[in-house]
Design an enzyme around this catalytic site. Structure first.
Site, PDB file in Angstrom:
ATOM      1  N   GLU A 171       0.766  -1.254  -0.062  1.00  0.00           N
ATOM      2  CA  GLU A 171       0.258   0.069  -0.024  1.00  0.00           C
ATOM      3  C   GLU A 171       0.911   1.319   0.056  1.00  0.00           C
ATOM      4  OE1 GLU A 171      -2.712   0.342   3.205  1.00  0.00           O
ATOM      5  OE2 GLU A 171      -3.421   2.388   2.390  1.00  0.00           O
ATOM      6  N   ASP A 187      -0.751  -4.959   3.347  1.00  0.00           N
ATOM      7  CA  ASP A 187      -1.293  -3.802   3.805  1.00  0.00           C
ATOM      8  C   ASP A 187      -0.670  -3.880   5.215  1.00  0.00           C
ATOM      9  OD1 ASP A 187      -4.709  -2.243   4.175  1.00  0.00           O
ATOM     10  OD2 ASP A 187      -2.778  -1.745   4.998  1.00  0.00           O
ATOM     11  N   ILE A 239      -0.448  -1.634   7.885  1.00  0.00           N
ATOM     12  CA  ILE A 239      -1.534  -1.625   8.938  1.00  0.00           C
ATOM     13  C   ILE A 239      -2.908  -1.282   8.306  1.00  0.00           C
ATOM     14  CG2 ILE A 239      -2.252  -0.116  10.755  1.00  0.00           C
ATOM     15  CD1 ILE A 239       0.741   0.544  11.556  1.00  0.00           C
ATOM     16  N   ASP A 240      -3.849  -2.239   8.359  1.00  0.00           N
ATOM     17  CA  ASP A 240      -5.223  -1.766   7.742  1.00  0.00           C
ATOM     18  C   ASP A 240      -5.800  -1.577   8.969  1.00  0.00           C
ATOM     19  OD1 ASP A 240      -6.969  -2.416   5.665  1.00  0.00           O
ATOM     20  OD2 ASP A 240      -8.007  -3.532   7.100  1.00  0.00           O
ATOM     21  N   THR A 289      -5.918   2.155   9.727  1.00  0.00           N
ATOM     22  CA  THR A 289      -4.835   3.114  10.334  1.00  0.00           C
ATOM     23  C   THR A 289      -5.816   4.396  11.278  1.00  0.00           C
ATOM     24  OG1 THR A 289      -3.303   2.812   8.336  1.00  0.00           O
ATOM     25  CG2 THR A 289      -3.214   4.738   9.859  1.00  0.00           C
ATOM     26  N   ASP A 345      -6.126  -4.260   0.839  1.00  0.00           N
ATOM     27  CA  ASP A 345      -7.282  -4.266   1.837  1.00  0.00           C
ATOM     28  C   ASP A 345      -7.894  -5.908   1.794  1.00  0.00           C
ATOM     29  OD1 ASP A 345      -8.515  -1.382   0.501  1.00  0.00           O
ATOM     30  OD2 ASP A 345      -7.467  -1.496   2.443  1.00  0.00           O
TER      31      ASP A 345
END
Ligand code: IPD
Ligand code: CA
Ligand code: CA
Length: 254
Positions: free
Chosen positions: A64, A80, A82-83, A85, A208
């Site tokens: 990402e 990803d 940190i999905d 954030t 995601d």
């Protein structure tokens, strides 16, 4: 490679969790009108990219924050870091590291790790899905009036024109309740684990959903786009226990 994924997703999660407690204003910025990104997102992705390049230099990566590197390679990692954030920045526990591994055009492994919740979801193509090592399956709910569903509002954040508020207004009176945790990857993992009976969202990106979609199908669930085809996430995504898929598909059309 699932062992590699399992090890590094946990290390990445620990990095994110440690950094969350130390976040300062200087660590936080906007990459859009309201899309947050932190120094931790970038550091976690760099950790994962470095680990992949060191062990599998011939593999591609889609991240990402750092973009695509050799994404047309046979093996490609979809990250990803940190999905969730926004949840992360607000010191909430609903965030996750999401890593998917694609071989040619097929997802062959995936992991979603929510470190603040101590929940590690893993799946291998044809091998089922697990939560903290124990097998998981989707729920057996067959009636929408008993269903717990989840969604998100990427469409509003991206001003895409998709009216998920109208969908929500149409569905909410016909279901048990709705959840909105702020991490699409956790939403998908929770469908796989039977914690939710279904989830839908518009306007997500591949990173995601790549790992979470595999969790759902390996746990016995169904994943399609919002028209019932396989063009997700480009045409939206619906993930369910299978039993309520067709009725939810009808429900998301406004
Ligand atoms: C977000 C989360 C959220 C979804 C947003 C995504 P991010 O991911 O998955 O649940 O509704 O559209 O952007 O930006 O925190 O990686
Ligand atoms: Ca995300
Ligand atoms: Ca992210």
């Amino acid at each position: 490679m699932i062992d590699f994924l399992a090890y590094h997703i946990q290390e990445a999660g620990r990095m994110a969790l440690d950094a969350q407690a130390k976040l300062t204003a200087g660590d936080i910025s906007f990459k859009g009108e309201r899309d947050l990104v932190t120094s931790a997102d970038k550091a976690v992705e760099k950790y994962l990219v470095d680990a992949i390049i060191s062990s599998y230099p011939e593999h591609g990566i889609i991240g990402e924050e750092s973009g695509s590197h050799g994404a047309d390679a046979s093996y490609c990692w979809i990250i990803d870091p940190i999905d969730g954030t926004t949840s992360y920045v607000h010191q909430q526990p609903y965030f996750s590291v999401s890593i998917g591994l694609r071989k040619d055009n097929t997802m062959i492994a995936g992991g979603v790790y929510a470190p603040a919740l101590n929940q590690l979801f893993l799946a291998e193509k044809g091998g089922g899905a697990t939560l903290n090592g124990a097998p998981i399956t989707v729920s057996s709910c067959e009636k929408m009036i008993h269903a717990i569903l989840a969604t998100g509002f990427a469409c509003l954040r991206k001003r895409s024109g998709a009216d998920n508020l109208a969908v929500l207004a149409k569905l909410l009176p016909k279901i048990s309740d709705i959840r909105r945790c702020g991490s699409a990857a956790i939403d998908l993992a929770y469908v796989a684990a039977g914690k939710y009976d279904g989830y839908w969202e518009h306007n997500l990106n591949l990173y995601d959903i790549a790992a979470g979609a595999l969790l759902v199908t390996e746990a016995g669930g169904t994943v399609t786009d919002l028209r019932g085809n396989q063009d997700y996430p480009a045409s939206g995504i619906i993930a369910t226990n299978g039993a309520i898929h067709d009725i939810l598909l009808q429900g998301v059309i406004v």
